[in-house]
Design a protein around this motif. Structure first.
Motif, PDB file in Angstrom:
ATOM      1  N   ASN A  79      57.434  37.549   7.589  1.00  0.00           N
ATOM      2  CA  ASN A  79      58.319  37.094   8.657  1.00  0.00           C
ATOM      3  C   ASN A  79      59.779  37.091   8.180  1.00  0.00           C
ATOM      4  N   LYS A  80      60.260  38.264   7.741  1.00  0.00           N
ATOM      5  CA  LYS A  80      61.637  38.430   7.266  1.00  0.00           C
ATOM      6  C   LYS A  80      61.972  37.466   6.136  1.00  0.00           C
ATOM      7  N   SER A  81      61.062  37.317   5.187  1.00  0.00           N
ATOM      8  CA  SER A  81      61.300  36.407   4.072  1.00  0.00           C
ATOM      9  C   SER A  81      62.323  37.003   3.103  1.00  0.00           C
ATOM     10  N   LEU A  82      62.986  36.111   2.341  1.00  0.00           N
ATOM     11  CA  LEU A  82      64.038  36.547   1.424  1.00  0.00           C
ATOM     12  C   LEU A  82      63.453  37.294   0.232  1.00  0.00           C
ATOM     13  N   ASN A  83      62.401  36.724  -0.372  1.00  0.00           N
ATOM     14  CA  ASN A  83      61.833  37.303  -1.596  1.00  0.00           C
ATOM     15  C   ASN A  83      60.561  38.097  -1.356  1.00  0.00           C
ATOM     16  N   GLY A  84      60.145  38.252  -0.106  1.00  0.00           N
ATOM     17  CA  GLY A  84      59.100  39.196   0.242  1.00  0.00           C
ATOM     18  C   GLY A  84      57.679  38.700   0.074  1.00  0.00           C
ATOM     19  N   VAL A  85      56.766  39.482   0.656  1.00  0.00           N
ATOM     20  CA  VAL A  85      55.310  39.290   0.543  1.00  0.00           C
ATOM     21  C   VAL A  85      54.736  40.563  -0.055  1.00  0.00           C
ATOM     22  N   TRP A  86      53.850  40.401  -1.049  1.00  0.00           N
ATOM     23  CA  TRP A  86      53.295  41.551  -1.773  1.00  0.00           C
ATOM     24  C   TRP A  86      51.790  41.578  -1.569  1.00  0.00           C
ATOM     25  N   LEU A  87      51.265  42.725  -1.143  1.00  0.00           N
ATOM     26  CA  LEU A  87      49.834  42.929  -0.945  1.00  0.00           C
ATOM     27  C   LEU A  87      49.371  43.991  -1.930  1.00  0.00           C
ATOM     28  N   ASN A  88      48.525  43.571  -2.871  1.00  0.00           N
ATOM     29  CA  ASN A  88      48.031  44.474  -3.920  1.00  0.00           C
ATOM     30  C   ASN A  88      49.193  45.160  -4.653  1.00  0.00           C
ATOM     31  N   ARG A  89      50.178  44.328  -5.059  1.00  0.00           N
ATOM     32  CA  ARG A  89      51.343  44.740  -5.858  1.00  0.00           C
ATOM     33  C   ARG A  89      52.326  45.628  -5.092  1.00  0.00           C
ATOM     34  N   ALA A  90      52.161  45.771  -3.772  1.00  0.00           N
ATOM     35  CA  ALA A  90      53.087  46.575  -2.972  1.00  0.00           C
ATOM     36  C   ALA A  90      53.762  45.659  -1.955  1.00  0.00           C
ATOM     37  N   ARG A  91      55.089  45.737  -1.887  1.00  0.00           N
ATOM     38  CA  ARG A  91      55.826  44.859  -0.984  1.00  0.00           C
ATOM     39  C   ARG A  91      55.648  45.305   0.459  1.00  0.00           C
ATOM     40  N   LEU A  92      55.440  44.334   1.356  1.00  0.00           N
ATOM     41  CA  LEU A  92      55.223  44.621   2.766  1.00  0.00           C
ATOM     42  C   LEU A  92      56.557  44.751   3.489  1.00  0.00           C
ATOM     43  N   GLU A  93      56.545  45.602   4.526  1.00  0.00           N
ATOM     44  CA  GLU A  93      57.729  45.725   5.368  1.00  0.00           C
ATOM     45  C   GLU A  93      57.801  44.516   6.299  1.00  0.00           C
ATOM     46  N   PRO A  94      58.982  43.948   6.541  1.00  0.00           N
ATOM     47  CA  PRO A  94      59.094  42.770   7.422  1.00  0.00           C
ATOM     48  C   PRO A  94      58.643  43.084   8.841  1.00  0.00           C
ATOM     49  N   LEU A  95      58.003  42.089   9.451  1.00  0.00           N
ATOM     50  CA  LEU A  95      57.556  42.131  10.854  1.00  0.00           C
ATOM     51  C   LEU A  95      56.554  43.255  11.117  1.00  0.00           C
ATOM     52  N   ARG A  96      55.855  43.713  10.095  1.00  0.00           N
ATOM     53  CA  ARG A  96      54.806  44.717  10.275  1.00  0.00           C
ATOM     54  C   ARG A  96      53.475  44.103   9.844  1.00  0.00           C
ATOM     55  N   VAL A  97      52.430  44.324  10.649  1.00  0.00           N
ATOM     56  CA  VAL A  97      51.128  43.682  10.435  1.00  0.00           C
ATOM     57  C   VAL A  97      50.282  44.563   9.519  1.00  0.00           C
ATOM     58  N   TYR A  98      49.674  43.942   8.502  1.00  0.00           N
ATOM     59  CA  TYR A  98      48.795  44.638   7.566  1.00  0.00           C
ATOM     60  C   TYR A  98      47.441  43.926   7.534  1.00  0.00           C
ATOM     61  N   SER A  99      46.365  44.692   7.493  1.00  0.00           N
ATOM     62  CA  SER A  99      45.015  44.114   7.401  1.00  0.00           C
ATOM     63  C   SER A  99      44.728  43.709   5.956  1.00  0.00           C
ATOM     64  N   ILE A 100      43.985  42.611   5.809  1.00  0.00           N
ATOM     65  CA  ILE A 100      43.582  42.152   4.477  1.00  0.00           C
ATOM     66  C   ILE A 100      42.065  42.096   4.426  1.00  0.00           C
ATOM     67  N   HIS A 101      41.514  42.307   3.222  1.00  0.00           N
ATOM     68  CA  HIS A 101      40.073  42.367   3.049  1.00  0.00           C
ATOM     69  C   HIS A 101      39.662  41.525   1.846  1.00  0.00           C
ATOM     70  N   GLN A 102      38.355  41.426   1.675  1.00  0.00           N
ATOM     71  CA  GLN A 102      37.799  40.667   0.549  1.00  0.00           C
ATOM     72  C   GLN A 102      38.314  41.226  -0.778  1.00  0.00           C
ATOM     73  N   GLY A 103      38.866  40.341  -1.608  1.00  0.00           N
ATOM     74  CA  GLY A 103      39.335  40.737  -2.926  1.00  0.00           C
ATOM     75  C   GLY A 103      40.778  41.204  -2.978  1.00  0.00           C
ATOM     76  N   ASP A 104      41.471  41.269  -1.825  1.00  0.00           N
ATOM     77  CA  ASP A 104      42.880  41.674  -1.838  1.00  0.00           C
ATOM     78  C   ASP A 104      43.728  40.635  -2.560  1.00  0.00           C
ATOM     79  N   TYR A 105      44.809  41.099  -3.163  1.00  0.00           N
ATOM     80  CA  TYR A 105      45.720  40.241  -3.938  1.00  0.00           C
ATOM     81  C   TYR A 105      47.012  40.055  -3.144  1.00  0.00           C
ATOM     82  N   ILE A 106      47.393  38.792  -2.896  1.00  0.00           N
ATOM     83  CA  ILE A 106      48.589  38.465  -2.113  1.00  0.00           C
ATOM     84  C   ILE A 106      49.534  37.662  -2.994  1.00  0.00           C
ATOM     85  N   GLN A 107      50.796  38.067  -3.009  1.00  0.00           N
ATOM     86  CA  GLN A 107      51.825  37.387  -3.811  1.00  0.00           C
ATOM     87  C   GLN A 107      52.983  37.013  -2.902  1.00  0.00           C
ATOM     88  N   LEU A 108      53.401  35.734  -2.961  1.00  0.00           N
ATOM     89  CA  LEU A 108      54.528  35.243  -2.182  1.00  0.00           C
ATOM     90  C   LEU A 108      55.712  35.044  -3.124  1.00  0.00           C
TER      91      LEU A 108
END
Length: 486
Positions: A79-108
């Motif tokens: 949601n337009k965060s300053l330091n980003g959201v990372w899914l499996n070591r890859a930074r997500l684009e703001p305001l874009r929806v990504y699916s998550i599954h069992q065992g995925d790694y999320i970093q705030l």
């Protein structure tokens, strides 16, 4: 660790639920409830509030959103965060929806200096409810309620006196008046020669409950008059003990009234039995018993009047205690407000210091970016100058080496003679109508050879020149083709 901020429902207990398990920790897990949107950030209006103790601005106010899509698959959005959201070591684009599954790694957020991992790292997992529940992080609204309860002092509230589970002195006063009226009515009926029976239902069960309990130890408790169990000051303790003594006297008096009512009822029953068993000759005995009943009635009325006076005194005592408690609550509230204000000021100064540090960091970053832009601008200017130089050189080459000496234009369908000189095909043909010799070296023309390589090279170089040169060349080609046809 505190209990999670929600209750265990019967449907959920024993099932499996999705959650974000915090890496390397057995606490701070985030529950993903079916059908509900989960928001994470450091603000107050989110589902889970994450406040970093190391870097407070690492997590944005509304950092990310997790919810289910129509197919029931869980998704995450930055949601337009300053330091980003990372899914499996890859930074997500703001305001874009990504699916998550069992065992995925999320970093705030991002790791701080001299640290390999970020402070908030999670793994998407589905576990049994018994495994998840002890490790869950409390929700934001439950944390707010908990903080309010911790900051609020335990106070004595006189509102319980008017509640449905308790009766105040005014209720007791009305019940005493009710008993008095019933007693006076029975006395009037006796004066006419009829003795009214007093049913046991007229005895108030609340008055019966005032009898002392043999099993109860310590200070007695009576319905309608709650006792203060927590004392904050010595003066309050003395007022409470005085109230307890008044309640003790009130209890004793009510017990006496109850015994008189029982005696009066027994006397009524005795009078009725005598009336049934005796004839008119025993009227003296009946009159004597009625007189005893009237005496009991008078004694009961006197006790009731005395008890009413004590109830009024008790009401006055409770009013004084209420005023005293209100004063204490006001003083305590002012003290709590001062503490909260001091704490808010400390948090404000800490936040201002953090903002100043962040401002300095941002200024350093902006200065570095400005330097990079200046360097990029200089390099761009150099490249532009080199390009212009190349174009100038190319124009010189075209003008000096790739122009026909007859028409002074760039070669069109270049032809090379046996003497190695080149001319336009149209121009050399027109020249040969007058002389069959080279216009430059004057040698006889024995052969002509078309130079396709030279034509292609000229066409590509002309494409990079101005539009006027291109249009002029196109017009010449059309004119020469038209002259050949004629």
């Amino acid at each position: 660790m505190g209990e999670p901020g929600f209750f265990v429902t019967g449907d959920r207990a024993g099932g499996r639920s999705w959650c974000l398990r915090r890496v390397g920790m057995s606490a701070g897990w985030l529950l993903l409830e079916d059908g509900r949107e989960v928001t994470v950030g450091r603000g107050f209006g989110v589902t889970y509030q994450l406040v970093s103790k190391i870097c407070p601005l690492m997590i944005s106010r509304n950092h990310c959103v997790l919810k289910q899509n129509p197919e029931g698959q869980w998704t995450i959005m930055d949601n337009k965060s300053l330091n980003g959201v990372w899914l499996n070591r890859a930074r997500l684009e703001p305001l874009r929806v990504y699916s998550i599954h069992q065992g995925d790694y999320i970093q705030l957020g991002v790791p701080l200096e001299n640290k390999e991992n970020a402070e908030y790292e999670y793994e998407v997992t589905e576990e049994d409810w018994e495994t998840i529940y002890p490790c869950l992080s409390p929700k934001n609204d439950q944390m707010i309620e908990k903080n309010k309860e911790l900051r609020t002092k335990r106070k004595f509230s006189l509102d319980q006196l008017g509640g449905p589970g308790a009766e105040g002195p005014s209720n007791l006063k009305s019940k005493i008046n009710k008993v008095s009226c019933e007693s006076s009515q029975s006395v009037k009926s006796q004066g006419k020669g009829e003795v009214a029976s007093t049913p046991s239902e007229n005895l108030d069960p609340k008055l019966t409950a005032l009898e002392p309990s043999k099993k109860t130890t310590g200070a007695p408790i009576y319905p309608g008059f709650p006792i203060v169990t927590e004392v904050h000051h010595e003066q309050k303790a003395s007022n409470s003990s005085a109230s307890q003594r008044s309640l003790q006297m009130f209890k004793v008096t009510m017990s006496r009234i109850l015994r008189l009512k029982i005696q009066m009822q027994e006397k009524h029953e005795a009078v009725m039995n005598v009336k049934k068993q005796t004839q008119k000759g025993n009227s003296k005995k009946i009159v004597r018993m009625e007189q005893e009943l009237q005496d009991l009635q008078s004694q009961l009325c006197a006790e009731q009047a005395q008890q009413q006076a004590r109830v009024e005194q008790l009401e006055k005592t409770f009013q004084e205690e209420e005023q005293h408690l209100q004063g204490l609550e006001t003083a305590q509230g002012e003290e709590d407000l001062k503490q909260q204000l001091a704490q808010a000021l400390q948090e404000h100064w800490a936040l201002m210091e953090e903002l100043n540090r962040s401002k300095k960091d941002f200024e350093a970053i902006i200065q570095a970016k400005n330097k990079e832009l200046e360097q990029t601008k200089e390099e761009k200017e150099k490249v532009q100058a080199q390009k212009e130089e190349v174009l100038s050189h190319m124009n010189d080459v075209l003008e000096n080496e790739l122009q026909c000496i007859i028409c002074s234009e760039y070669f069109i369908e270049a032809v090379t003679l046996n003497c190695a000189h080149s001319f336009c095909s149209y121009c050399i043909n027109e020249w040969m109508k007058r002389k069959i010799e080279c216009p430059i070296c004057r040698k006889d023309i024995e052969s002509k050879t078309y130079s396709l390589v030279l034509d292609n090279c000229i066409n590509k170089m002309v494409n990079n020149l101005s539009s006027e040169v291109k249009e002029r060349r196109i017009v010449l080609i059309r004119e020469r083709k038209a002259k050949r046809l004629f």
